[in-house]
Design a protein around this motif. Structure first.
Motif, PDB file in Angstrom:
ATOM      1  N   VAL A   1       0.869  -1.177   0.000  1.00  0.00           N
ATOM      2  CA  VAL A   1       0.000   0.000   0.000  1.00  0.00           C
ATOM      3  C   VAL A   1       0.905   1.227   0.000  1.00  0.00           C
ATOM      4  CG1 VAL A   1      -1.756   1.290   1.259  1.00  0.00           C
ATOM      5  CG2 VAL A   1      -1.835  -1.220   1.212  1.00  0.00           C
ATOM      6  N   ALA A   2       0.758   2.086  -1.000  1.00  0.00           N
ATOM      7  CA  ALA A   2       1.617   3.270  -1.140  1.00  0.00           C
ATOM      8  C   ALA A   2       0.768   4.527  -0.949  1.00  0.00           C
ATOM      9  CB  ALA A   2       2.291   3.287  -2.506  1.00  0.00           C
ATOM     10  N   ILE A   3       1.163   5.356   0.007  1.00  0.00           N
ATOM     11  CA  ILE A   3       0.353   6.505   0.433  1.00  0.00           C
ATOM     12  C   ILE A   3       0.930   7.804  -0.126  1.00  0.00           C
ATOM     13  CG2 ILE A   3      -0.640   7.717   2.395  1.00  0.00           C
ATOM     14  CD1 ILE A   3      -1.571   4.851   2.271  1.00  0.00           C
ATOM     15  N   HIS A   4       0.089   8.571  -0.775  1.00  0.00           N
ATOM     16  CA  HIS A   4       0.501   9.818  -1.427  1.00  0.00           C
ATOM     17  C   HIS A   4       0.829  10.919  -0.423  1.00  0.00           C
ATOM     18  CE1 HIS A   4      -3.323  11.676  -0.400  1.00  0.00           C
ATOM     19  NE2 HIS A   4      -3.987  10.712  -1.014  1.00  0.00           N
ATOM     20  N   GLY A   5       1.448  11.980  -0.952  1.00  0.00           N
ATOM     21  CA  GLY A   5       1.730  13.172  -0.170  1.00  0.00           C
ATOM     22  C   GLY A   5       0.633  14.209  -0.330  1.00  0.00           C
ATOM     23  N   THR A   6       0.916  15.435   0.102  1.00  0.00           N
ATOM     24  CA  THR A   6      -0.108  16.477   0.157  1.00  0.00           C
ATOM     25  C   THR A   6      -0.697  16.787  -1.215  1.00  0.00           C
ATOM     26  OG1 THR A   6       1.118  17.430   2.018  1.00  0.00           O
ATOM     27  CG2 THR A   6      -0.583  18.794   1.025  1.00  0.00           C
TER      28      THR A   6
ATOM     29  N   PHE B   1       4.219   1.936   2.306  1.00  0.00           N
ATOM     30  CA  PHE B   1       5.209   2.986   2.063  1.00  0.00           C
ATOM     31  C   PHE B   1       4.470   4.301   1.893  1.00  0.00           C
ATOM     32  CE2 PHE B   1       6.937   5.645  -1.445  1.00  0.00           C
ATOM     33  CZ  PHE B   1       8.029   6.167  -0.770  1.00  0.00           C
ATOM     34  N   GLY B   2       5.054   5.354   2.414  1.00  0.00           N
ATOM     35  CA  GLY B   2       4.523   6.688   2.177  1.00  0.00           C
ATOM     36  C   GLY B   2       5.638   7.701   2.244  1.00  0.00           C
ATOM     37  N   PHE B   3       5.506   8.757   1.471  1.00  0.00           N
ATOM     38  CA  PHE B   3       6.521   9.808   1.434  1.00  0.00           C
ATOM     39  C   PHE B   3       5.870  11.144   1.732  1.00  0.00           C
ATOM     40  CE2 PHE B   3       9.251  12.989  -0.536  1.00  0.00           C
ATOM     41  CZ  PHE B   3      10.525  12.563  -0.162  1.00  0.00           C
ATOM     42  N   SER B   4       6.557  11.963   2.532  1.00  0.00           N
ATOM     43  CA  SER B   4       6.060  13.284   2.928  1.00  0.00           C
ATOM     44  C   SER B   4       4.757  13.095   3.716  1.00  0.00           C
ATOM     45  CB  SER B   4       5.890  14.179   1.696  1.00  0.00           C
ATOM     46  OG  SER B   4       5.708  15.524   2.074  1.00  0.00           O
ATOM     47  N   GLY B   5       3.623  13.603   3.204  1.00  0.00           N
ATOM     48  CA  GLY B   5       2.366  13.361   3.903  1.00  0.00           C
ATOM     49  C   GLY B   5       2.081  11.880   4.068  1.00  0.00           C
ATOM     50  N   GLY B   6       2.505  11.080   3.092  1.00  0.00           N
ATOM     51  CA  GLY B   6       2.360   9.639   3.195  1.00  0.00           C
ATOM     52  C   GLY B   6       3.262   9.035   4.256  1.00  0.00           C
ATOM     53  N   GLY B   7       4.401   9.688   4.508  1.00  0.00           N
ATOM     54  CA  GLY B   7       5.271   9.258   5.594  1.00  0.00           C
ATOM     55  C   GLY B   7       4.644   9.537   6.951  1.00  0.00           C
ATOM     56  N   HIS B   8       3.937  10.664   7.060  1.00  0.00           N
ATOM     57  CA  HIS B   8       3.112  10.926   8.246  1.00  0.00           C
ATOM     58  C   HIS B   8       2.205   9.723   8.499  1.00  0.00           C
ATOM     59  CE1 HIS B   8       3.033  15.413   9.263  1.00  0.00           C
ATOM     60  NE2 HIS B   8       3.754  15.439   8.151  1.00  0.00           N
ATOM     61  N   PHE B   9       1.400   9.411   7.473  1.00  0.00           N
ATOM     62  CA  PHE B   9       0.388   8.377   7.616  1.00  0.00           C
ATOM     63  C   PHE B   9       1.017   7.023   7.940  1.00  0.00           C
ATOM     64  CE2 PHE B   9      -2.411   5.032   6.239  1.00  0.00           C
ATOM     65  CZ  PHE B   9      -3.677   5.465   6.601  1.00  0.00           C
ATOM     66  N   THR B  10       2.090   6.671   7.235  1.00  0.00           N
ATOM     67  CA  THR B  10       2.645   5.325   7.357  1.00  0.00           C
ATOM     68  C   THR B  10       3.144   5.034   8.760  1.00  0.00           C
ATOM     69  OG1 THR B  10       3.218   5.232   5.002  1.00  0.00           O
ATOM     70  CG2 THR B  10       4.423   3.760   6.483  1.00  0.00           C
ATOM     71  N   HIS B  11       3.888   5.981   9.371  1.00  0.00           N
ATOM     72  CA  HIS B  11       4.417   5.647  10.698  1.00  0.00           C
ATOM     73  C   HIS B  11       3.298   5.642  11.746  1.00  0.00           C
ATOM     74  CE1 HIS B  11       4.695  10.019  11.683  1.00  0.00           C
ATOM     75  NE2 HIS B  11       4.852   9.646  12.941  1.00  0.00           N
TER      76      HIS B  11
END
Length: 283
Positions: free
Chosen positions: A53-58, A134-144
């Motif tokens: 599952v890959a989570i987008h940023g803002t 995995f998520g980057f930026s806003g997706g990194g917020h969500f993932t952790h």
């Protein structure tokens, strides 16, 4: 030219829209939210595949970047890619960041993702009771934050360059800490389960701008301690690393030299991490 029969047309449409780079689907749980997938050809032949599952940023456009950017990884590793889309302004208030903190009004974004995974697992006849995220930026917020709430659902987590981090601090409330997790989310923090999740933290060495990540008193997500994890994304991610390691999580920390806040330039590191975890899991 011979016309396609009804059955043939249905089968052809399924191949065109439901496999490899798919159409965009609305969630059955809440049709305000959408998803797109990459589903490897192996799944169309009845083989079992894993899920990322890959989570987008803002900006949300990274949902497409991640779907296509991971497609080769998915093809050669028998791994489907599911990319949720959480629109800006979903509650009519112009808000961009609600999903990053998991809960926004009456919306629980973690439950939306779990429902999407369950829906697609049924559609493709797969066992996705565990998946990677995995998520980057806003997706990194969500993932952790998803990993803190649902570690039992993950076989790996890759956390990319979040602007703000939730530490495993039992003396502060969500989102800065986790003291009120049971009251807010109806579940306790499970340190042992989190310790079993292989975690990567990845950030560009030049990802140093702070204009978007510094919380000012009175702003929407301001809390005491909001900026104490560090000034920059690398500093905040290093603080998160120490917090996760304090409960036994094995963290692979990748600071990518010469890279600023660029999601596509860290994907090679993420793919390498996930490929290694897949090999370990399947062994």
């Amino acid at each position: 030219m011979q016309e396609l029969g009804t059955g043939d047309a249905v089968a052809r449409a399924r191949i065109v829209y439901d496999y490899e780079e798919t159409a965009v689907f609305a969630s059955k749980l809440d049709p305000r939210f959408h998803m797109m997938l990459y589903v490897p050809p192996a799944a169309s032949k009845g083989r079992k595949v894993d899920l990322l599952v890959a989570i987008h940023g803002t900006g949300r456009t990274s949902a497409l970047d991640f779907r296509d950017g991971f497609s080769e990884f998915g093809l050669y590793n028998d791994c489907a890619i599911l990319c949720p889309i959480f629109p800006v302004n979903v509650q009519g208030d112009g808000a961009r960041s609600g999903y990053k903190y998991i809960i926004e009004g009456d919306i629980r974004y973690d439950e939306v993702v779990l429902a999407m995974v369950a829906e697609m697992a049924e559609k493709y006849d797969q066992d996705w009771s565990k998946f990677a995220m995995f998520g980057f930026s806003g997706g990194g917020h969500f993932t952790h934050r998803f990993a803190i709430l649902h570690p039992e659902k993950l076989w790996a987590a890759s956390i990319g360059a979040p602007g703000s981090v939730t530490l495993l601090d039992h003396d502060r409330d969500w989102w800065v800490g986790i003291r009120d997790l049971p009251e807010k989310f109806g579940r306790p923090f499970d340190a042992d389960a989190l310790a079993r999740v292989p975690v990567q933290m990845v950030v560009g060495g030049l990802d140093l701008e702070t204009w978007e990540i510094t919380h000012a008193p009175g702003s929407k997500y301001w809390m005491e301690g909001a900026n104490e994890a560090g000034k920059t994304r690398p500093e905040r991610l290093q603080t998160l690393q120490k917090s996760f390691e304090s409960v036994g999580v094995k963290v692979t920390f990748d600071e990518v030299s010469g890279v600023s806040h660029d999601r596509m330039k860290v994907l090679a590191h993420v793919k390498a991490f996930l490929t290694a975890r897949l090999k370990e899991m399947r062994a």
